[in-house]
Motif scaffolding. Structure first.
Motif, PDB file in Angstrom:
ATOM      1  N   PHE A  14       8.834 -20.398  78.489  1.00  0.00           N
ATOM      2  CA  PHE A  14       8.629 -21.023  79.792  1.00  0.00           C
ATOM      3  C   PHE A  14       9.488 -22.275  79.926  1.00  0.00           C
ATOM      4  O   PHE A  14       9.048 -23.276  80.481  1.00  0.00           O
ATOM      5  CB  PHE A  14       7.151 -21.382  79.997  1.00  0.00           C
ATOM      6  N   ARG A  82       0.190 -17.755  79.348  1.00  0.00           N
ATOM      7  CA  ARG A  82      -0.143 -18.661  80.459  1.00  0.00           C
ATOM      8  C   ARG A  82       0.895 -19.783  80.500  1.00  0.00           C
ATOM      9  O   ARG A  82       1.004 -20.541  79.547  1.00  0.00           O
ATOM     10  CB  ARG A  82      -1.540 -19.236  80.287  1.00  0.00           C
ATOM     11  N   ASP A  83       1.613 -19.898  81.607  1.00  0.00           N
ATOM     12  CA  ASP A  83       2.656 -20.918  81.669  1.00  0.00           C
ATOM     13  C   ASP A  83       2.119 -22.238  82.204  1.00  0.00           C
ATOM     14  O   ASP A  83       1.084 -22.284  82.864  1.00  0.00           O
ATOM     15  CB  ASP A  83       3.870 -20.417  82.465  1.00  0.00           C
ATOM     16  N   TRP A  84       2.852 -23.293  81.927  1.00  0.00           N
ATOM     17  CA  TRP A  84       2.428 -24.658  82.268  1.00  0.00           C
ATOM     18  C   TRP A  84       2.495 -24.938  83.760  1.00  0.00           C
ATOM     19  O   TRP A  84       1.835 -25.861  84.232  1.00  0.00           O
ATOM     20  CB  TRP A  84       3.251 -25.684  81.480  1.00  0.00           C
ATOM     21  N   ARG A  85       3.247 -24.162  84.513  1.00  0.00           N
ATOM     22  CA  ARG A  85       3.297 -24.384  85.961  1.00  0.00           C
ATOM     23  C   ARG A  85       2.061 -23.808  86.642  1.00  0.00           C
ATOM     24  O   ARG A  85       1.463 -24.450  87.508  1.00  0.00           O
ATOM     25  CB  ARG A  85       4.565 -23.764  86.561  1.00  0.00           C
ATOM     26  N   GLU A  86       1.693 -22.595  86.267  1.00  0.00           N
ATOM     27  CA  GLU A  86       0.515 -21.968  86.873  1.00  0.00           C
ATOM     28  C   GLU A  86      -0.790 -22.471  86.275  1.00  0.00           C
ATOM     29  O   GLU A  86      -1.846 -22.344  86.892  1.00  0.00           O
ATOM     30  CB  GLU A  86       0.607 -20.451  86.742  1.00  0.00           C
ATOM     31  N   HIS A  87      -0.731 -23.016  85.081  1.00  0.00           N
ATOM     32  CA  HIS A  87      -1.904 -23.542  84.386  1.00  0.00           C
ATOM     33  C   HIS A  87      -1.600 -24.964  83.921  1.00  0.00           C
ATOM     34  O   HIS A  87      -1.461 -25.218  82.721  1.00  0.00           O
ATOM     35  CB  HIS A  87      -2.260 -22.638  83.198  1.00  0.00           C
ATOM     36  N   PRO A  88      -1.499 -25.898  84.858  1.00  0.00           N
ATOM     37  CA  PRO A  88      -1.062 -27.259  84.512  1.00  0.00           C
ATOM     38  C   PRO A  88      -1.968 -27.981  83.511  1.00  0.00           C
ATOM     39  O   PRO A  88      -1.502 -28.887  82.814  1.00  0.00           O
ATOM     40  CB  PRO A  88      -1.015 -27.985  85.858  1.00  0.00           C
TER      41      PRO A  88
END
Length: 174
Positions: A14, A82-88
């Motif tokens: 990511f 789970r990426d950091w943009r969708e799961h801040p």
């Protein structure tokens, strides 16, 4: 080959190397970037928008960085895709874990390299044990990785490589 999982696969990451570490304007980087902030060149799909021009733009540090496969391990295994943009809410932990995972993956690379030395045959048991112990750590939860005493583990691996491998002409800098 034990090193097949220790090669960067940016398509399974990511853009973690473009976000997690900070850097200061220098001969390697054309501008300052605080840790945890996306690089201005990071695209919407997590790829570098200027990858083919990094050196021309004063970013040779990006072209020499190697995560040893830590990025995709953190993205796909540790954080289950789970990426950091969708799961801040995962971002801070994900960025901290990347540094730990990269260090573990670099140790795995060095242990695999050492084991491939023909003269290292008498040490295969010790090298395999260190590799397996380090590999098990990479499967840890984010909390386990963040609380890992990385310096202590690194000292153990470094001691093995320095002490036992020096006689074979292999003295890594870790």
């Amino acid at each position: 080959d034990r090193r097949s999982d220790l090669r960067a696969d940016c398509g399974r990451c990511f853009g973690l190397c473009c976000v997690a570490p900070g850097f200061a304007r220098s001969a390697d980087f054309a501008f300052d970037k605080p840790a945890g902030q996306p690089c201005r060149h990071l695209g919407a799909g997590f790829g570098c928008a200027v990858h083919d021009r990094l050196r021309d733009l004063g970013m040779p540090g990006c072209t020499t960085y190697d995560c040893f496969g830590a990025g995709q391990q953190v993205a796909q295994v540790t954080f289950g895709g789970r990426d950091w943009r969708e799961h801040p809410k995962t971002a801070g932990s994900m960025f901290r874990v990347l540094g730990v995972m990269r260090a573990l993956h670099e140790m795995l690379w060095l242990l695999a390299e050492a084991r491939d030395l023909p003269a290292a045959a008498p040490l295969h048991g010790d090298l395999d044990a260190a590799y397996d112990a380090t590999s098990r750590l990479t499967d840890g939860t984010p909390a386990a990785l963040e609380s890992l005493d990385l310096d202590a583990h690194r000292r153990g691996v470094a001691d093995l490589l320095r002490r036992d491998m020096a006689e074979f002409g292999f003295v890594p800098q870790i």
